[in-house]
Design a protein around this motif. Structure first.
Motif, short mmCIF file in Angstrom:
data_model
loop_
_atom_site.label_atom_id
_atom_site.label_comp_id
_atom_site.label_asym_id
_atom_site.label_seq_id
_atom_site.Cartn_x
_atom_site.Cartn_y
_atom_site.Cartn_z
N ALA A 104 -3.86 0.44 3.65
CA ALA A 104 -4.91 1.13 2.95
C ALA A 104 -4.66 2.67 3.09
O ALA A 104 -4.76 3.53 2.15
N LEU A 105 -4.33 3.22 4.38
CA LEU A 105 -4.24 4.52 4.77
C LEU A 105 -2.85 5.10 3.79
O LEU A 105 -2.99 6.10 3.28
N ARG A 106 -1.81 4.30 3.91
CA ARG A 106 -0.71 4.78 3.34
C ARG A 106 -0.73 4.58 1.89
O ARG A 106 0.35 5.34 1.29
N THR A 107 -1.57 3.65 1.28
CA THR A 107 -1.22 3.68 -0.34
C THR A 107 -2.52 4.17 -0.98
O THR A 107 -2.54 3.86 -2.19
N GLY A 108 -3.40 4.88 -0.31
CA GLY A 108 -4.51 5.52 -1.13
C GLY A 108 -5.38 4.39 -1.18
O GLY A 108 -6.45 4.92 -2.01
N GLY A 109 -5.58 3.44 -0.41
CA GLY A 109 -6.66 2.46 -0.71
C GLY A 109 -7.77 3.09 0.20
O GLY A 109 -7.86 4.14 0.51
N ASP A 110 -9.07 2.52 0.16
CA ASP A 110 -10.16 2.79 0.81
C ASP A 110 -10.31 2.28 2.36
O ASP A 110 -10.88 1.35 2.33
N PRO A 111 -9.71 3.08 3.18
CA PRO A 111 -9.79 2.32 4.57
C PRO A 111 -11.03 2.28 5.35
O PRO A 111 -11.34 1.04 5.89
N THR A 112 -11.82 2.92 4.92
CA THR A 112 -13.53 2.87 5.30
C THR A 112 -14.28 1.52 4.88
O THR A 112 -14.92 1.03 5.51
N ALA A 113 -14.02 1.40 3.41
CA ALA A 113 -14.69 0.17 3.12
C ALA A 113 -13.85 -0.90 3.48
O ALA A 113 -14.56 -1.97 3.96
N PHE A 114 -12.62 -0.93 3.85
CA PHE A 114 -11.96 -2.11 4.44
C PHE A 114 -12.52 -2.30 5.60
O PHE A 114 -12.83 -3.56 6.33
N LEU A 115 -12.65 -1.11 6.48
CA LEU A 115 -13.19 -1.37 8.00
C LEU A 115 -14.70 -1.95 7.90
O LEU A 115 -14.89 -2.80 8.77
N ALA A 116 -15.38 -1.49 7.08
CA ALA A 116 -16.84 -1.91 6.93
C ALA A 116 -16.97 -3.41 6.69
O ALA A 116 -17.91 -4.24 7.31
N ARG A 117 -15.93 -3.78 5.60
CA ARG A 117 -16.20 -5.32 5.39
C ARG A 117 -15.36 -6.03 6.54
O ARG A 117 -15.99 -7.15 6.77
#
Length: 172
Positions: A104-117
């Protein structure tokens, strides 16, 4: 997971059909993913090929032959060696959760949303494990407490990662 060694452990108590091996595994680890029948039978085939189990009995019925498997002396020795060998610490391994965060960090995803889920998912699983009392088997409590402790450690890491990402975003 060391499926072959767990199957040997289950058979160390006496000869059994593949169905009984699967039921035994699922009883030993009631809070984990059930062992698939296909995995049981492919594991038994490999163990038989390697001389760690043998067919103790074969019965013919309306369908395919039903085989009862027994652990061999070579299998007992293998199980004994496996139990004596400590598990190495998982230095530098990356499980799927870490791999997804890095991706998520390397591809422009949303890492904070991933961490929250992920955090919500971990909390839900902890509640499930804590709400249902473990089975009467004394090992069930050990398995359950191990799972909860690991989920709790993951939660602490998730919180730390979220805090770090938030701090990095604020300083950028």
């Amino acid at each position: 997971m060391a499926t072959a060694e767990l199957v040997l452990g289950l058979l160390s108590g006496g000869a059994a059909h593949g169905y009984d091996v699967k039921r035994g595994h699922d009883a030993w680890f009631p809070d984990s993913r059930p062992l698939a029948f296909g995995q049981v039978y492919s594991t038994l085939a490999r163990l038989e090929r390697d001389g760690l189990v043998e067919v103790a009995e074969r019965t013919a019925g309306g369908g395919p032959d039903r085989r009862v498997f027994a652990i061999t002396e070579k299998g007992r020795k293998h199980l004994e060696d496996w139990l004596a060998d400590p598990v190495p610490p998982a230095w530098g391994t990356a499980d799927e959760m870490l791999r997804k965060l890095v991706a998520a960090l390397r591809t422009g995803g949303d890492p904070t949303a991933f961490l929250a889920r992920q955090r919500a998912n971990h909390l839900r699983r902890i509640r499930e494990l804590q709400d249902a009392p473990p089975a009467g088997d004394p090992t069930a409590h050990l398995v359950r407490s191990y799972l909860v402790a690991h989920l709790d450690a993951d939660l602490r890491w998730l919180d730390s990662a979220l805090e770090r990402l938030t701090d990095d975003k604020e300083t950028s």
